[in-house]
Design an enzyme around this catalytic site. Structure first.
Site, PDB file in Angstrom:
ATOM      1  N   HIS A   1       0.832  -1.207   0.000  1.00 51.05           N
ATOM      2  CA  HIS A   1       0.000   0.000   0.000  1.00 51.05           C
ATOM      3  C   HIS A   1       0.866   1.256   0.000  1.00 51.05           C
ATOM      4  CE1 HIS A   1      -2.719   2.858   2.363  1.00 51.05           C
ATOM      5  NE2 HIS A   1      -3.411   2.588   1.270  1.00 51.05           N
ATOM      6  N   ARG A   2       0.811   2.006  -1.104  1.00 50.36           N
ATOM      7  CA  ARG A   2       1.685   3.174  -1.311  1.00 50.36           C
ATOM      8  C   ARG A   2       3.150   2.758  -1.209  1.00 50.36           C
ATOM      9  NH1 ARG A   2      -1.753   7.199   2.745  1.00 50.36           N
ATOM     10  NH2 ARG A   2      -3.785   6.453   2.055  1.00 50.36           N
TER      11      ARG A   2
ATOM     12  N   GLU B   1       0.377  -0.675  -4.650  1.00 50.10           N
ATOM     13  CA  GLU B   1      -0.791   0.188  -4.778  1.00 50.10           C
ATOM     14  C   GLU B   1      -0.250   1.602  -4.688  1.00 50.10           C
ATOM     15  OE1 GLU B   1      -4.051   2.768  -3.203  1.00 50.10           O
ATOM     16  OE2 GLU B   1      -2.076   2.414  -2.385  1.00 50.10           O
TER      17      GLU B   1
ATOM     18  N   ASP C   1      -1.183   6.074  -5.788  1.00 49.40           N
ATOM     19  CA  ASP C   1      -2.239   7.050  -6.064  1.00 49.40           C
ATOM     20  C   ASP C   1      -1.735   8.091  -7.051  1.00 49.40           C
ATOM     21  OD1 ASP C   1      -4.007   6.297  -3.555  1.00 49.40           O
ATOM     22  OD2 ASP C   1      -1.946   6.502  -2.856  1.00 49.40           O
TER      23      ASP C   1
ATOM     24  N   HIS D   1      -0.878  10.781  -2.609  1.00 50.55           N
ATOM     25  CA  HIS D   1      -2.204  10.387  -2.135  1.00 50.55           C
ATOM     26  C   HIS D   1      -3.141  11.566  -1.901  1.00 50.55           C
ATOM     27  CE1 HIS D   1      -5.280   9.393   0.895  1.00 50.55           C
ATOM     28  NE2 HIS D   1      -5.355   8.254   0.234  1.00 50.55           N
TER      29      HIS D   1
ATOM     30  N   GLU E   1      -4.595   3.950  -8.169  1.00 55.06           N
ATOM     31  CA  GLU E   1      -5.836   4.571  -7.706  1.00 55.06           C
ATOM     32  C   GLU E   1      -5.912   5.986  -8.257  1.00 55.06           C
ATOM     33  OE1 GLU E   1      -8.197   6.226  -3.814  1.00 55.06           O
ATOM     34  OE2 GLU E   1      -6.724   4.648  -3.454  1.00 55.06           O
TER      35      GLU E   1
ATOM     36  N   LYS F   1      -7.117   9.495  -7.985  1.00 58.51           N
ATOM     37  CA  LYS F   1      -7.608  10.343  -6.895  1.00 58.51           C
ATOM     38  C   LYS F   1      -8.428  11.483  -7.488  1.00 58.51           C
ATOM     39  CE  LYS F   1      -6.730   9.817  -3.183  1.00 58.51           C
ATOM     40  NZ  LYS F   1      -7.344   8.914  -2.163  1.00 58.51           N
TER      41      LYS F   1
ATOM     42  N   ASP G   1       0.391  -2.121   4.355  1.00 57.68           N
ATOM     43  CA  ASP G   1       1.573  -1.239   4.484  1.00 57.68           C
ATOM     44  C   ASP G   1       2.848  -2.052   4.719  1.00 57.68           C
ATOM     45  OD1 ASP G   1      -0.097   0.982   4.349  1.00 57.68           O
ATOM     46  OD2 ASP G   1      -0.262   1.197   6.522  1.00 57.68           O
TER      47      ASP G   1
END
Length: 242
Positions: free
Chosen positions: A7-8, A34, A36, A49, A106, A108, A226
């Site tokens: 995640h990120r 993942e 953003d 993000h 993702e 945004k 994470d």
């Protein structure tokens, strides 16, 4: 076997959405990332993000008000020693040419309707030949339906905060091949039914041991976490099973 998406990037230990976090996620053995994306004032796709740069960088203000040149001067590693720029999506894709990692992008665009964002992202995906390694997700479901219409070869997945009735029916209706729900929003039964109906389930953000055990136990399609190292350690306990 359940895939592990960082995640990120490996954001438990490295500054989120930086090249360091992505490189370290790959080194840690994550199956995917993942990240953003947003657009700068001059239409460049950058990986960050929040709509504002304040929380994750040395700057203040909205991403949309910076030119690409200006945003690149900011430090995206506020807490660390090493200065890190906010990455461009091009930079991530250049690096992805050297590995096999999957990438969940993702969009945004829930609060700020970035004009042309879908086209720009899809154009880059195609240019780098990454259509089979990318999943496009968003809380803005109109946006991912639009992505499907202009690029049906790229997988889409709506993001959810709340539970939804028969999510596989909804996913099928918008031609999405997966759903990305908040891990606590839906029961095991709903996740299993969704997967049995041919829709991938990749819950976010799964960081607690108990939540990881729960999802590995039902052989969820993937988890978004994470901490890919912890996730790999726990997943090992389930790999022996037939």
């Amino acid at each position: 076997m359940t895939q592990i998406f960082a995640h990120r990037g490996y954001s438990a230990l490295f500054a989120e959405n930086t090249m360091s976090a992505f490189l370290e996620a790959e080194k840690a053995g994550a199956d995917g990332l993942e990240l953003d994306v947003q657009l700068t004032k001059d239409g460049e796709i950058v990986v960050i993000h929040d709509e504002k740069v304040d929380r994750t960088s040395s700057g203040t203000g909205f991403v949309k008000d910076f030119s690409f040149k200006e945003i690149r001067k900011l430090n995206a590693n506020k807490k660390g020693v090493k200065k890190e720029p906010i990455p461009s999506l091009i930079e991530v894709f250049e690096w992805m040419k050297s590995n096999k990692i999957m990438c969940n992008i993702e969009l945004k665009n829930g609060l700020i309707p970035y004009e042309g964002m879908e086209e720009k992202v899809i154009e880059l995906i195609r240019k780098y030949g990454l259509s089979d390694r990318i999943i496009i997700s968003s809380f803005n479901h109109y946006s991912i339906v639009y992505c499907y219409r202009i690029a049906p070869e790229i997988e889409t997945a709506p993001l959810f905060i709340e539970g939804i009735y028969m999510p596989w029916i909804y996913a099928q209706s918008i031609r999405a091949k997966g759903i990305h729900p908040k891990h606590s929003a839906m029961s095991d039964n709903i996740f299993i039914n969704t997967m049995e109906n041919g829709i991938a389930v990749r819950p976010y953000t799964v960081n607690k041991d108990t939540d990881m055990h729960r999802l590995f136990n039902i052989n969820c399609t993937a988890i978004i976490t994470d901490d890919p190292i912890k996730a790999k350690r726990i997943r090992k306990q389930y790999e022996k099973r037939p």
